[in-house]
Write a protein that holds these residues in place. Structure first.
Motif, PDB file in Angstrom:
ATOM      1  N   LYS A   1     -30.277  90.635  79.302  1.00  0.00           N
ATOM      2  CA  LYS A   1     -31.063  90.824  77.855  1.00  0.00           C
ATOM      3  C   LYS A   1     -31.527  92.277  78.253  1.00  0.00           C
ATOM      4  O   LYS A   1     -32.044  92.752  78.882  1.00  0.00           O
ATOM      5  N   LEU A   2     -30.723  93.017  76.851  1.00  0.00           N
ATOM      6  CA  LEU A   2     -31.081  94.387  76.955  1.00  0.00           C
ATOM      7  C   LEU A   2     -32.395  95.024  76.131  1.00  0.00           C
ATOM      8  O   LEU A   2     -32.593  94.280  75.005  1.00  0.00           O
ATOM      9  N   PRO A   3     -32.938  95.795  76.614  1.00  0.00           N
ATOM     10  CA  PRO A   3     -34.444  96.208  75.709  1.00  0.00           C
ATOM     11  C   PRO A   3     -33.936  97.057  74.486  1.00  0.00           C
ATOM     12  O   PRO A   3     -32.709  97.443  74.519  1.00  0.00           O
ATOM     13  N   ILE A   4     -34.673  97.016  73.445  1.00  0.00           N
ATOM     14  CA  ILE A   4     -34.531  97.410  72.119  1.00  0.00           C
ATOM     15  C   ILE A   4     -33.994  98.881  72.293  1.00  0.00           C
ATOM     16  O   ILE A   4     -33.140  99.433  71.770  1.00  0.00           O
TER      17      ILE A   4
ATOM     18  N   LYS B   1     -32.141 100.315  74.770  1.00  0.00           N
ATOM     19  CA  LYS B   1     -30.586 100.326  74.952  1.00  0.00           C
ATOM     20  C   LYS B   1     -29.792  99.977  73.692  1.00  0.00           C
ATOM     21  O   LYS B   1     -29.032 100.637  73.561  1.00  0.00           O
TER      22      LYS B   1
ATOM     23  N   CYS C   1     -32.603  95.079  64.817  1.00  0.00           N
ATOM     24  CA  CYS C   1     -32.705  94.514  66.338  1.00  0.00           C
ATOM     25  C   CYS C   1     -33.662  93.375  66.372  1.00  0.00           C
ATOM     26  O   CYS C   1     -33.282  92.298  66.939  1.00  0.00           O
TER      27      CYS C   1
ATOM     28  N   SER D   1     -32.828  89.801  67.094  1.00  0.00           N
ATOM     29  CA  SER D   1     -33.475  89.280  68.529  1.00  0.00           C
ATOM     30  C   SER D   1     -33.928  87.979  68.628  1.00  0.00           C
ATOM     31  O   SER D   1     -34.849  87.573  67.840  1.00  0.00           O
TER      32      SER D   1
ATOM     33  N   ASP E   1     -38.385  90.775  69.464  1.00  0.00           N
ATOM     34  CA  ASP E   1     -39.060  91.759  69.936  1.00  0.00           C
ATOM     35  C   ASP E   1     -38.110  93.046  69.692  1.00  0.00           C
ATOM     36  O   ASP E   1     -38.297  94.138  70.213  1.00  0.00           O
TER      37      ASP E   1
ATOM     38  N   ASP F   1     -35.395  93.103  71.582  1.00  0.00           N
ATOM     39  CA  ASP F   1     -34.527  92.921  72.864  1.00  0.00           C
ATOM     40  C   ASP F   1     -33.517  91.901  72.718  1.00  0.00           C
ATOM     41  O   ASP F   1     -33.698  90.954  71.801  1.00  0.00           O
ATOM     42  N   CYS F   2     -32.110  92.096  72.969  1.00  0.00           N
ATOM     43  CA  CYS F   2     -31.228  91.328  72.828  1.00  0.00           C
ATOM     44  C   CYS F   2     -30.166  91.005  74.005  1.00  0.00           C
ATOM     45  O   CYS F   2     -29.865  91.668  74.673  1.00  0.00           O
ATOM     46  N   THR F   3     -29.872  89.649  73.786  1.00  0.00           N
ATOM     47  CA  THR F   3     -28.879  89.133  74.551  1.00  0.00           C
ATOM     48  C   THR F   3     -27.516  89.526  74.068  1.00  0.00           C
ATOM     49  O   THR F   3     -27.368  89.739  73.301  1.00  0.00           O
TER      50      THR F   3
END
Length: 185
Positions: free
Chosen positions: A49-52, A54, A71, A75, A79, A81-83
């Motif tokens: 899971k990457l933070p927003i 990124k 995003c 998400s 929040d 952050d995305c898988t």
């Protein structure tokens, strides 16, 4: 050897193809793009899971005034952050193959800042402010006039806000909406 081999099973690729507007090849390409945002984190971890911060490094999101909203809407944790699956869903909706109705639904959610299923005055103000940017800030009277004109044209039930149906009606009149609501892989 094996470097070019996918970390997804054939069944997973088929599921992704069935659930998106992408071919298996496009799913793999989307994963390469996702991995390129944080190779150290994604690596061989397909559940990363990457933070927003990124995700917003993706070139077309970086310059989009609604990048953070996009995003957050896609998400699964809401929040930003995305898988990979969140990212794939996002890219699928923004692809050329996604139907206009799907794009309209997501555009409405992106513009509905307060999440009340209506585009009210404050939502429309935020949309206009983001589109204009800080360099071309409108005066309060110009902003009010613009929003009033928009509502006069699009608010069919005169309730002071746009419902999804009213928003979709606007989108149907827009010949370039599908082209503009697109992010290339």
């Amino acid at each position: 050897m094996g470097q070019g081999r996918s970390q997804f099973t054939e069944e997973e690729l088929q599921d992704y193809q069935d659930l998106t507007y992408f071919t298996k090849k496009e799913v793999l390409f989307a994963h390469q793009k996702f991995k390129a945002l944080a190779p150290e984190k994604v690596g061989h971890n397909k559940n990363a899971k990457l933070p927003i911060t990124k995700i917003l490094q993706y070139p077309e999101l970086k310059v989009n005034p609604f990048g953070d909203r996009i995003c957050k809407i896609f998400s699964s944790s809401h929040d930003g952050d995305c898988t990979f699956e969140d990212f794939l869903d996002m890219m699928s909706v923004f692809s050329e193959s996604a139907p206009k109705s799907v794009k309209a639904e997501h555009a409405f959610r992106i513009f509905d800042f307060d999440g009340d299923d209506m585009l009210g005055m404050s939502d429309l103000r935020q949309v206009v402010e983001r589109l204009c940017g800080t360099a071309q800030r409108l005066s309060d009277s110009e902003m009010q006039h613009l929003i009033q004109n928009l509502l006069m044209e699009a608010d069919l039930d005169d309730d002071g806000a746009l419902s999804f149906a009213e928003f979709e009606h606007i989108i149907d009149k827009s010949s370039d909406f599908s082209h503009a609501f697109r992010i290339r892989l």
